[in-house]
Design a protein around this motif. Sequence first.
Motif, short mmCIF file in Angstrom:
data_model
loop_
_atom_site.label_atom_id
_atom_site.label_comp_id
_atom_site.label_asym_id
_atom_site.label_seq_id
_atom_site.Cartn_x
_atom_site.Cartn_y
_atom_site.Cartn_z
N VAL A 6 0.86 -1.18 0.00
CA VAL A 6 0.00 0.00 0.00
C VAL A 6 0.90 1.23 0.00
CG1 VAL A 6 -1.80 1.27 1.23
CG2 VAL A 6 -1.78 -1.25 1.29
N GLU A 8 0.68 5.07 0.08
CA GLU A 8 -0.31 6.12 0.39
C GLU A 8 0.23 6.98 1.53
OE1 GLU A 8 -2.95 8.60 0.73
OE2 GLU A 8 -3.71 7.04 -0.65
N ASP A 9 0.07 8.33 1.41
CA ASP A 9 0.62 9.21 2.44
C ASP A 9 -0.43 9.71 3.44
OD1 ASP A 9 -0.70 10.87 0.70
OD2 ASP A 9 0.83 12.43 0.70
N GLU A 10 -1.66 9.19 3.35
CA GLU A 10 -2.69 9.53 4.34
C GLU A 10 -2.75 8.43 5.39
OE1 GLU A 10 -6.52 10.62 2.77
OE2 GLU A 10 -5.63 11.26 0.87
N VAL A 14 -4.35 4.55 5.13
CA VAL A 14 -3.47 3.37 5.20
C VAL A 14 -3.97 2.42 6.29
CG1 VAL A 14 -1.15 2.55 5.76
CG2 VAL A 14 -1.44 4.58 4.31
N THR A 32 4.81 5.45 2.77
CA THR A 32 4.19 6.78 2.68
C THR A 32 4.82 7.65 1.60
OG1 THR A 32 5.67 7.60 4.41
CG2 THR A 32 3.52 6.77 5.11
N ASP A 52 -1.21 5.38 -4.61
CA ASP A 52 -1.69 6.76 -4.75
C ASP A 52 -0.75 7.49 -5.69
OD1 ASP A 52 -3.06 9.14 -4.37
OD2 ASP A 52 -2.01 9.63 -2.51
N LEU A 55 2.15 11.56 -4.13
CA LEU A 55 3.09 11.24 -3.04
C LEU A 55 4.00 12.43 -2.76
CD1 LEU A 55 3.97 7.64 -4.24
CD2 LEU A 55 2.40 8.29 -2.40
N SER A 79 -6.64 7.11 -6.42
CA SER A 79 -6.28 8.52 -6.52
C SER A 79 -7.49 9.43 -6.49
CB SER A 79 -5.49 8.75 -7.82
OG SER A 79 -5.19 10.12 -7.99
N LYS A 101 -10.86 8.22 -5.55
CA LYS A 101 -11.27 8.57 -4.18
C LYS A 101 -12.41 9.59 -4.23
CE LYS A 101 -6.56 8.27 -2.24
NZ LYS A 101 -5.49 9.07 -1.61
#
Length: 227
Positions: A6, A8-10, A14, A32, A52, A55, A79, A101
């Motif tokens: 995974v 993803e920076d959220e 995550v 992340t 995502d 990033l 995304s 998203k």
Amino acid sequence: MTRVLVVEDEPQLVRAIAINLHARKYEVDAATNGNTALRLAAAHPPDAVLLDLGLPDMDGIEVMRGLRRWSRAPILVVSARIASDEKVRALDAGADDYITKPFSMDELLARLRVATRRTSSAPSAGGEGTVVTGGFVLDLVTREATRDGHTVRLTPTEWQLLEILVRNTGRLVSQRQLLDEVWGPTHRTHSNYLRVYMAQLRRKLEPDPTHPRHFITAPGMGYRFER
């Protein structure tokens, strides 16, 4: 057990994805940023990637291109970018699916099941990140090439060409695609670059460069890699 990377920076997203994947017996690695994702993928090759595009250190497209140099694991883009040209760009770069998203977790899991089912039913490529022919062996993760047991030194540009061709084994790759991916769209007419570098690859890897078995030319069209 299926391993999912995974990217993803959220943190909250995550966590939600990881909880749902763990509950369904997936193994989960999380990154992340893009650099961490590429390192994790090399250390623990994933069976699927949720990626995502936004990033903090690089665009997700760059991460995808890095993964596609050696991995055929399905990549599902997740995304907030909804423009059709963004979707086309991601799919052209190697994405297997594009989920916008916000999304429902049930939809995400369903698409992941479809993607992993499709790849698990496909024939094995014979070793993650490794290509073996009668005359040479390529490790696409470490970027090491050996011929008759001896190390062959390839330049970064030669590796880029090689990885694109290997990723499309048995399929013709057009001159335009090769020039776009290696040198950029401003060099689409510079087919002489391809002639020079393909000659170098044959000289370094082919048993008989004058009668190539692995790097095949389709005159005026492109090139094809055969094992």
